[in-house]
Design an enzyme around this catalytic site. Structure first.
Site, mmCIF file in Angstrom:
data_model
loop_
_atom_site.group_PDB
_atom_site.id
_atom_site.type_symbol
_atom_site.label_atom_id
_atom_site.label_comp_id
_atom_site.label_asym_id
_atom_site.label_seq_id
_atom_site.Cartn_x
_atom_site.Cartn_y
_atom_site.Cartn_z
ATOM 1 N N CYS A 45 0.882 -1.159 0.013
ATOM 2 C CA CYS A 45 -0.002 0.121 -0.250
ATOM 3 C C CYS A 45 0.739 1.386 -0.007
ATOM 4 O O CYS A 45 0.404 2.417 -0.787
ATOM 5 C CB CYS A 45 -0.964 -0.199 1.057
ATOM 6 S SG CYS A 45 -2.212 -1.484 1.277
ATOM 7 N N THR A 46 2.015 1.158 0.603
ATOM 8 C CA THR A 46 2.885 2.331 0.712
ATOM 9 C C THR A 46 3.127 2.776 -0.899
ATOM 10 O O THR A 46 3.279 4.028 -1.217
ATOM 11 C CB THR A 46 4.260 1.998 1.435
ATOM 12 O OG1 THR A 46 3.611 1.901 2.755
ATOM 13 C CG2 THR A 46 5.021 3.226 1.275
#
Length: 219
Positions: A45-46
């Site tokens: 997700c980063t």
């Protein structure tokens, strides 16, 4: 509740990294993409949040706002944003919804109703199904959905391609074929008669099969 294409996107009010919003009011008269994350400080997700920040101009050209949501509070989001900027080269430049009570992810059928009412103590795997993308039109209806596993980063070039197709087919009576890219040939919808198609396309069309009529993309 199960959400399907053409359903009204559920409205909600929530805190974000850019202040409190009411979703339908925030969308306004344009398009929107809502994409979700199971937890802050997760590796895939980063990379996704940084990628979307770098693509903001592409979404703006298409009149489309982007809204992220992650199953944690806004305070955590701000700390995560610093990691994203440091590692991905782009700071988050769009709102990221805080959902510590799980209200929004349950409203969008990404977690079951009995999942509880707090993010504290939940692991990313507990929230693994909060990995969806919703494309929402100016009428506030869902035009497309995609859901990815936690281990596979989303392809935002494909999401932009999808948005291009949906926007085109919303304004013209055409469909887009497999692997279509903006500017390539399109297919006249079966519901359009040959007579009506000749008025729109006086130069005619290619017809490899009786039910396929191929024309250049309308401008």
């Amino acid at each position: 509740m199960t959400l399907r294409i053409n359903d009204l996107a559920p409205d909600f009010e929530a805190d974000t990294t850019e202040g409190r919003i009411r979703f339908h009011d925030w969308i306004g008269d344009g398009w929107a993409i809502l994409f979700s994350h199971p937890k802050d400080f997760t590796p895939v997700c980063t990379t996704e949040l940084g990628t979307v920040a770098g693509l903001r101009g592409e979404f703006e050209k298409r009149g489309c706002k982007v809204l992220g949501i992650s199953v944690d509070g806004v305070g955590d989001h701000h700390a995560w944003s610093r990691d994203i900027e440091a590692s991905q080269g782009h700071a988050i430049n769009y709102p990221l919804v805080g959902d510590p009570t799980l209200e929004v992810v349950k409203l969008y059928d990404m977690l079951p109703a009995d999942a509880g009412d707090r993010s504290e103590g939940r692991t990313p795997m507990d929230n693994a199904t909060a990995r969806s993308v919703f494309v929402i039109g100016p009428d506030k209806r869902i035009k497309a959905t995609l859901t990815y596993p936690m281990s596979t980063g989303r392809n935002f070039a494909e999401i932009i391609r999808l948005l291009d197709s949906i926007q085109l087919t919303a304004s013209e009576q055409v469909a887009t074929p497999a692997d279509w890219e903006r500017g390539e040939d399109v297919i006249i919808l079966p519901a359009v008669s040959d007579e009506a198609a000749r008025r729109k396309y006086p130069a005619g069309w290619e017809q490899p099969l009786p039910y396929i009529r191929i024309v250049p993309q309308p401008e």
